[in-house]
Design a protein around this motif. Structure first.
Motif, PDB file in Angstrom:
ATOM      1  N   GLY A 107      36.172  29.399   2.323  1.00 45.94           N
ATOM      2  CA  GLY A 107      37.034  29.822   3.414  1.00 45.94           C
ATOM      3  C   GLY A 107      36.232  30.098   4.682  1.00 45.94           C
ATOM      4  N   HIS A 108      35.058  30.698   4.507  1.00 48.22           N
ATOM      5  CA  HIS A 108      34.187  30.922   5.674  1.00 48.22           C
ATOM      6  C   HIS A 108      33.711  29.584   6.239  1.00 48.22           C
ATOM      7  N   TYR A 109      33.360  28.664   5.364  1.00 50.18           N
ATOM      8  CA  TYR A 109      32.914  27.335   5.803  1.00 50.18           C
ATOM      9  C   TYR A 109      33.991  26.669   6.659  1.00 50.18           C
ATOM     10  N   HIS A 110      35.238  26.786   6.236  1.00 45.64           N
ATOM     11  CA  HIS A 110      36.334  26.095   6.914  1.00 45.64           C
ATOM     12  C   HIS A 110      36.920  26.864   8.104  1.00 45.64           C
ATOM     13  N   THR A 111      36.728  28.190   8.160  1.00 49.30           N
ATOM     14  CA  THR A 111      37.458  28.950   9.178  1.00 49.30           C
ATOM     15  C   THR A 111      36.599  29.845  10.082  1.00 49.30           C
ATOM     16  N   THR A 112      35.363  30.122   9.710  1.00 47.10           N
ATOM     17  CA  THR A 112      34.575  31.120  10.432  1.00 47.10           C
ATOM     18  C   THR A 112      33.667  30.477  11.468  1.00 47.10           C
ATOM     19  N   GLU A 113      33.562  31.138  12.618  1.00 45.51           N
ATOM     20  CA  GLU A 113      32.637  30.709  13.667  1.00 45.51           C
ATOM     21  C   GLU A 113      31.665  31.839  13.950  1.00 45.51           C
ATOM     22  N   GLY A 114      30.386  31.521  13.950  1.00 43.64           N
ATOM     23  CA  GLY A 114      29.373  32.506  14.283  1.00 43.64           C
ATOM     24  C   GLY A 114      29.030  33.430  13.129  1.00 43.64           C
ATOM     25  N   ILE A 115      28.284  34.450  13.439  1.00 47.20           N
ATOM     26  CA  ILE A 115      27.846  35.442  12.453  1.00 47.20           C
ATOM     27  C   ILE A 115      28.817  36.613  12.501  1.00 47.20           C
ATOM     28  N   ILE A 116      29.402  36.941  11.351  1.00 42.05           N
ATOM     29  CA  ILE A 116      30.427  37.991  11.324  1.00 42.05           C
ATOM     30  C   ILE A 116      30.027  39.163  10.424  1.00 42.05           C
ATOM     31  N   ILE A 117      28.748  39.382  10.258  1.00 45.80           N
ATOM     32  CA  ILE A 117      28.265  40.459   9.387  1.00 45.80           C
ATOM     33  C   ILE A 117      28.739  41.825   9.875  1.00 45.80           C
TER      34      ILE A 117
ATOM     35  N   GLY B  41      40.923  31.319   0.843  1.00 44.54           N
ATOM     36  CA  GLY B  41      40.588  31.359  -0.581  1.00 44.54           C
ATOM     37  C   GLY B  41      41.794  31.661  -1.456  1.00 44.54           C
ATOM     38  N   TYR B  42      42.624  32.623  -1.032  1.00 45.33           N
ATOM     39  CA  TYR B  42      43.835  32.944  -1.792  1.00 45.33           C
ATOM     40  C   TYR B  42      44.741  31.719  -1.876  1.00 45.33           C
ATOM     41  N   ASN B  43      44.910  31.043  -0.753  1.00 44.12           N
ATOM     42  CA  ASN B  43      45.783  29.863  -0.741  1.00 44.12           C
ATOM     43  C   ASN B  43      45.214  28.740  -1.594  1.00 44.12           C
ATOM     44  N   LYS B  44      43.912  28.614  -1.616  1.00 41.62           N
ATOM     45  CA  LYS B  44      43.288  27.536  -2.392  1.00 41.62           C
ATOM     46  C   LYS B  44      43.463  27.755  -3.887  1.00 41.62           C
ATOM     47  N   LEU B  45      43.280  28.983  -4.346  1.00 42.95           N
ATOM     48  CA  LEU B  45      43.326  29.240  -5.785  1.00 42.95           C
ATOM     49  C   LEU B  45      44.677  29.730  -6.287  1.00 42.95           C
ATOM     50  N   ILE B  46      45.510  30.253  -5.404  1.00 50.26           N
ATOM     51  CA  ILE B  46      46.794  30.803  -5.848  1.00 50.26           C
ATOM     52  C   ILE B  46      47.919  30.137  -5.059  1.00 50.26           C
ATOM     53  N   GLY B  47      48.128  30.580  -3.856  1.00 55.10           N
ATOM     54  CA  GLY B  47      49.180  30.026  -3.003  1.00 55.10           C
ATOM     55  C   GLY B  47      50.573  30.264  -3.562  1.00 55.10           C
ATOM     56  N   LEU B  48      51.550  29.930  -2.777  1.00 57.74           N
ATOM     57  CA  LEU B  48      52.937  30.083  -3.219  1.00 57.74           C
ATOM     58  C   LEU B  48      53.248  29.137  -4.373  1.00 57.74           C
ATOM     59  N   HIS B  49      52.611  27.961  -4.375  1.00 57.23           N
ATOM     60  CA  HIS B  49      52.787  27.021  -5.491  1.00 57.23           C
ATOM     61  C   HIS B  49      52.306  27.650  -6.795  1.00 57.23           C
ATOM     62  N   GLY B  50      51.183  28.360  -6.737  1.00 59.56           N
ATOM     63  CA  GLY B  50      50.636  28.998  -7.932  1.00 59.56           C
ATOM     64  C   GLY B  50      51.549  30.080  -8.475  1.00 59.56           C
ATOM     65  N   ILE B  51      52.149  30.860  -7.586  1.00 54.54           N
ATOM     66  CA  ILE B  51      53.084  31.897  -8.026  1.00 54.54           C
ATOM     67  C   ILE B  51      54.266  31.261  -8.741  1.00 54.54           C
ATOM     68  N   ILE B  52      54.772  30.171  -8.184  1.00 55.12           N
ATOM     69  CA  ILE B  52      55.898  29.467  -8.813  1.00 55.12           C
ATOM     70  C   ILE B  52      55.466  28.862 -10.149  1.00 55.12           C
ATOM     71  N   SER B  53      54.265  28.326 -10.216  1.00 54.64           N
ATOM     72  CA  SER B  53      53.746  27.784 -11.471  1.00 54.64           C
ATOM     73  C   SER B  53      53.707  28.869 -12.554  1.00 54.64           C
TER      74      SER B  53
END
Length: 158
Positions: free
Chosen positions: A61-71, A89-101
């Motif tokens: 998620g940081h790779y795809h959404t973060t810019e710069g140093i956020i420490i 990360g939540y959407n990738k591993l769970i998401g609304l589809h996962g809840i329905i599953s």
């Protein structure tokens, strides 16, 4: 048939292309994963595949959404980027589809859901709280209504 764990599927997914993933021992046991410049380190002290998958999903998620140093998390902008990476990360591993599953296979508890999705219970509960904050009490998704209050429930629309 070869069964890949959630961690292995995520590490070999298109979302991980361009990223090098390392197992690493950190000095502090509090650090579970770090992302920097196309590299993700996941703690080799994590005990389960589910823990590794949850950490990897947030770091991706940081790779795809973060810019710069956020420490420095005293910055509101940095906290916002941290939350964006977690939501990814939540959407990738769970998401609304996962809840329905989970509903479709008859999961009754958070433990059942976490097992079905290949995540930790803690990660699942954090995701559900995040979705509650984002969507409110309920959301219509496909032919379902997902209720986050008073407890998680799914209603199939006919």
């Amino acid at each position: 048939m070869i069964y890949l764990t959630t961690y292995e599927r995520l590490a070999s997914s298109p979302d991980a292309e361009g990223v090098t993933i390392y197992d690493r021992k950190f000095r502090s046991p509090r650090i579970k994963g770090l992302y920097c410049d196309g590299n993700i380190a996941v703690s080799n002290t994590l005990e389960t595949d589910a823990e590794k998958a949850c950490v990897l999903s947030e770091e991706l998620g940081h790779y795809h959404t973060t810019e710069g140093i956020i420490i420095d998390q005293s910055s509101a902008a940095n906290r916002k980027q941290e939350l964006r990476a977690r939501l990814w990360g939540y959407n990738k591993l769970i998401g609304l589809h996962g809840i329905i599953s989970c509903y479709k296979v008859g999961c009754q508890t958070a433990y059942d859901m976490a097992e079905h999705l290949g995540v930790t219970e803690e990660f699942l509960l954090e995701a559900l709280q995040c979705y509650r904050n984002k969507y409110g009490v309920c959301i219509k998704f496909d032919n379902y209504v997902i209720y986050f209050e008073p407890g998680l429930s799914v209603l199939e629309l006919i």
